[in-house]
Each structure stands twice: as C-alpha cells, then as structure tokens.
Design a protein around this motif. Structure first.
Motif, mmCIF file in Angstrom:
data_model
loop_
_atom_site.group_PDB
_atom_site.id
_atom_site.type_symbol
_atom_site.label_atom_id
_atom_site.label_comp_id
_atom_site.label_asym_id
_atom_site.label_seq_id
_atom_site.Cartn_x
_atom_site.Cartn_y
_atom_site.Cartn_z
ATOM 1 N N ILE A 106 1.109 -4.422 0.247
ATOM 2 C CA ILE A 106 1.767 -3.116 0.141
ATOM 3 C C ILE A 106 2.488 -2.989 -1.215
ATOM 4 O O ILE A 106 2.306 -1.926 -1.881
ATOM 5 C CB ILE A 106 3.045 -2.833 1.163
ATOM 6 C CG1 ILE A 106 2.244 -2.733 2.657
ATOM 7 C CG2 ILE A 106 3.820 -1.593 0.818
ATOM 8 C CD1 ILE A 106 3.437 -2.625 3.710
ATOM 9 N N ASP A 117 -2.208 3.284 2.517
ATOM 10 C CA ASP A 117 -2.211 3.490 3.774
ATOM 11 C C ASP A 117 -2.919 2.111 4.710
ATOM 12 O O ASP A 117 -2.344 1.903 5.638
ATOM 13 C CB ASP A 117 -2.955 4.797 4.370
ATOM 14 C CG ASP A 117 -4.418 4.928 3.533
ATOM 15 O OD1 ASP A 117 -4.524 4.907 2.456
ATOM 16 O OD2 ASP A 117 -5.244 5.031 4.485
ATOM 17 N N GLU A 119 -2.961 -0.677 3.561
ATOM 18 C CA GLU A 119 -1.908 -2.098 3.571
ATOM 19 C C GLU A 119 -0.800 -1.815 4.446
ATOM 20 O O GLU A 119 -0.277 -2.920 5.151
ATOM 21 C CB GLU A 119 -1.481 -2.206 2.021
ATOM 22 C CG GLU A 119 -2.603 -2.425 1.027
ATOM 23 C CD GLU A 119 -3.366 -1.367 0.596
ATOM 24 O OE1 GLU A 119 -4.510 -1.619 -0.171
ATOM 25 O OE2 GLU A 119 -3.211 -0.205 1.025
ATOM 26 N N ASP A 120 -0.441 -0.513 4.774
ATOM 27 C CA ASP A 120 0.960 -0.171 5.429
ATOM 28 C C ASP A 120 0.355 -0.550 6.844
ATOM 29 O O ASP A 120 1.086 -1.260 7.640
ATOM 30 C CB ASP A 120 1.341 1.292 5.250
ATOM 31 C CG ASP A 120 2.457 1.560 5.946
ATOM 32 O OD1 ASP A 120 2.511 1.593 7.314
ATOM 33 O OD2 ASP A 120 3.488 1.890 5.435
ATOM 34 N N HIS A 124 1.751 -3.621 9.725
ATOM 35 C CA HIS A 124 2.314 -3.106 11.068
ATOM 36 C C HIS A 124 1.498 -3.833 12.124
ATOM 37 O O HIS A 124 1.948 -4.433 13.320
ATOM 38 C CB HIS A 124 2.404 -1.618 11.331
ATOM 39 C CG HIS A 124 3.321 -0.998 10.687
ATOM 40 N ND1 HIS A 124 4.788 -0.764 11.301
ATOM 41 C CD2 HIS A 124 3.385 -0.495 9.465
ATOM 42 C CE1 HIS A 124 5.327 -0.141 10.692
ATOM 43 N NE2 HIS A 124 4.969 -0.128 9.353
ATOM 44 N N ILE A 151 -0.364 8.358 9.096
ATOM 45 C CA ILE A 151 0.279 7.588 7.952
ATOM 46 C C ILE A 151 -0.320 7.824 6.879
ATOM 47 O O ILE A 151 0.103 7.935 5.626
ATOM 48 C CB ILE A 151 0.035 5.986 8.265
ATOM 49 C CG1 ILE A 151 0.881 5.370 9.432
ATOM 50 C CG2 ILE A 151 0.365 5.152 7.017
ATOM 51 C CD1 ILE A 151 2.522 5.648 9.055
ATOM 52 N N LEU A 155 1.830 9.185 3.825
ATOM 53 C CA LEU A 155 1.941 8.353 2.488
ATOM 54 C C LEU A 155 1.459 9.179 1.159
ATOM 55 O O LEU A 155 2.061 8.953 0.157
ATOM 56 C CB LEU A 155 1.286 7.156 2.617
ATOM 57 C CG LEU A 155 2.175 5.920 3.432
ATOM 58 C CD1 LEU A 155 1.060 4.730 3.487
ATOM 59 C CD2 LEU A 155 3.332 5.356 3.116
ATOM 60 N N ARG A 165 8.634 5.807 -2.476
ATOM 61 C CA ARG A 165 7.816 4.621 -2.326
ATOM 62 C C ARG A 165 8.699 3.439 -2.466
ATOM 63 O O ARG A 165 8.262 2.477 -1.671
ATOM 64 C CB ARG A 165 6.733 4.740 -3.341
ATOM 65 C CG ARG A 165 5.894 5.832 -3.458
ATOM 66 C CD ARG A 165 4.470 5.584 -4.299
ATOM 67 N NE ARG A 165 3.704 4.790 -3.475
ATOM 68 C CZ ARG A 165 2.489 4.475 -3.682
ATOM 69 N NH1 ARG A 165 2.168 4.826 -5.099
ATOM 70 N NH2 ARG A 165 1.530 4.115 -2.888
ATOM 71 N N VAL A 168 10.403 3.135 1.154
ATOM 72 C CA VAL A 168 9.253 2.553 2.024
ATOM 73 C C VAL A 168 9.141 0.957 1.984
ATOM 74 O O VAL A 168 9.267 0.362 2.965
ATOM 75 C CB VAL A 168 8.104 3.404 2.122
ATOM 76 C CG1 VAL A 168 6.833 2.569 2.976
ATOM 77 C CG2 VAL A 168 8.294 4.772 2.439
ATOM 78 N N HIS A 172 10.040 -1.811 4.602
ATOM 79 C CA HIS A 172 9.206 -3.115 5.111
ATOM 80 C C HIS A 172 9.789 -4.631 4.878
ATOM 81 O O HIS A 172 9.528 -5.454 5.799
ATOM 82 C CB HIS A 172 7.828 -2.823 4.489
ATOM 83 C CG HIS A 172 7.078 -1.976 4.836
ATOM 84 N ND1 HIS A 172 6.514 -0.807 4.030
ATOM 85 C CD2 HIS A 172 6.321 -1.817 6.052
ATOM 86 C CE1 HIS A 172 6.052 0.132 5.009
ATOM 87 N NE2 HIS A 172 5.558 -0.420 6.171
ATOM 88 N N HIS A 194 12.781 2.368 10.262
ATOM 89 C CA HIS A 194 11.638 2.701 9.566
ATOM 90 C C HIS A 194 10.656 3.485 10.026
ATOM 91 O O HIS A 194 10.236 4.615 9.623
ATOM 92 C CB HIS A 194 10.968 1.164 9.215
ATOM 93 C CG HIS A 194 9.339 1.576 8.733
ATOM 94 N ND1 HIS A 194 9.504 2.146 7.412
ATOM 95 C CD2 HIS A 194 8.098 1.106 9.115
ATOM 96 C CE1 HIS A 194 8.107 2.352 7.119
ATOM 97 N NE2 HIS A 194 7.387 1.754 8.044
#
Length: 212
Positions: A106, A117, A119-120, A124, A151, A155, A165, A168, A172, A194
């Motif tokens: 990320i 997106d 990577e996000d 999760h 997402i 993003l 950014r 966010v 994380h 989050h």
C-alpha cells in the motif's frame, strides 16, 4: 429515466442520436445484459431497478442505490472489525508477516502515485485470512466483488490529495501494529474507525459524483 419507464423505440433513438439502428440495437443489448433494462413482449425496453443482488460486472457502479452500498460497507465494518481482533489473537507469525507485506505494498502504491485499490483489498483480505475462521472468510468473499468496486471508487477520489492518502495509510499502519502486538481489542477498534471513515468518505464522494 426511472424504473418502470419505457425507453424510446429503436426508430426514435436512431433519429435522436443521428445513427443507424445497428448501434442502437447494440447499445440496447448492453443495457439489457447489464441488468439496467428488460425487453417487453411486443417490442420496447423497460428501465428496471438496479440492486446489489443483480449487479453485473458491466454495470456502471454509479447506477447503484447509495444506501445499498452504504449497507454493504456497514456489513463489512461488522465482519472486519471482528476479523482484526481474531487476527491479532490467532494470527501466526507468518500471517502477520503477510499482513506487513501487504501494508508495504500500500505504501509503495502511494509512493508511485497509483490508486492502490488492489493493494488495499489484499491487506484487508490478509487480515481476514489470519482470523482462521472459514465461515467468516466465506462471508467476506461473498461480498468481495461489490466491496472492491466501492473501494476502487472511493480511493480514486483520493488521487492527488496527499493528506487523505496519508490518513488512509496511517489507519492501516495502526491496524497492523495492533495485530502485530496481539492486541485484539485495539485491532478491532482501529479497524472499526478505518472502515467507518471509509464509509463516510464514500458517501461524500458518491454524492459529489452524482451531483457533478
């Protein structure tokens, strides 16, 4: 047009847009395949309501009712907050190393000015995997496609806004730290914050897009 409205005929659409009937038929086929319209006996197409239960990949995400997406994100908050707690308490050293790897990805995506997106989502998903609950994992996978769309949409709105950014990324990082330390309650709370922030930002971004 609203659900239940009848679209103009092929001839009318052809005249409206100054094209032949061939591209009109193709466009109508795409609308029907996407679940946005349905053909009626005797000719013509009717606009039908688009919901999360019949959303197809080709359908534009902006057609979906905002409340349905917010309900989806609310469900994800419930599932992932507990997933984070379980990951902190049950996750192995290998699990936590994978989560750290996804966090680094990320960070790298932000450094390279990418949407991030994938990577996000991978971050999760790694947390859910680390919870070691097959039913929880299956539940999250069932809503994965629609969640990924939300997402990605959200993003993209952060692109070029370094403060958002950075926020966010910081969220994380706090989730990962709590999981690494084995602090289940803190991990749950950080995940809740989050995802709740993401839900609020999504609603704001969605409203802006629809009103622009």
């Amino acid at each position: 047009m609203k659900p239940g409205d009848r679209l103009p005929t092929e001839k009318q659409l052809s005249e409206m847009f100054g094209v032949s009937r061939t591209p009109v038929r193709e466009a109508l086929s795409v609308l029907e395949a996407s679940g946005l319209t349905v053909s009626k006996q005797g000719g013509g197409s009717i606009v039908q309501a688009t919901s999360l239960t019949n959303l197809m990949e080709q359908t534009q995400f902006e057609f979906v009712d905002t409340e349905e997406v917010l309900n989806l994100l609310e469900t994800r908050i419930i599932l992932e907050s507990e997933a984070a707690r379980l990951a902190a308490e049950r996750g192995t050293a290998e699990d936590k190393a994978v989560i750290k790897e996804k966090l680094d990805e990320i960070r790298s995506s932000q450094n390279n000015n990418l949407v991030g997106d994938k990577e996000d989502i991978a971050f999760h998903n790694a947390i859910v995997q680390a919870a070691h609950n097959p039913i929880l994992l299956h539940s999250v996978e069932n809503i994965a496609t629609l969640y990924e769309k939300a997402i990605r949409f959200s993003l993209k709105k952060n692109m070029g806004i370094s403060e958002k950014r950075a926020q966010v990324l910081s969220e994380h990082e706090r989730i990962y730290t709590a999981i690494r330390l084995g602090n289940g309650e803190q991990a749950r709370d950080e995940m809740y914050k989050h995802l709740n922030n993401a839900r609020k930002k999504f609603k704001h971004s969605f409203d802006q897009a629809l009103n622009s």
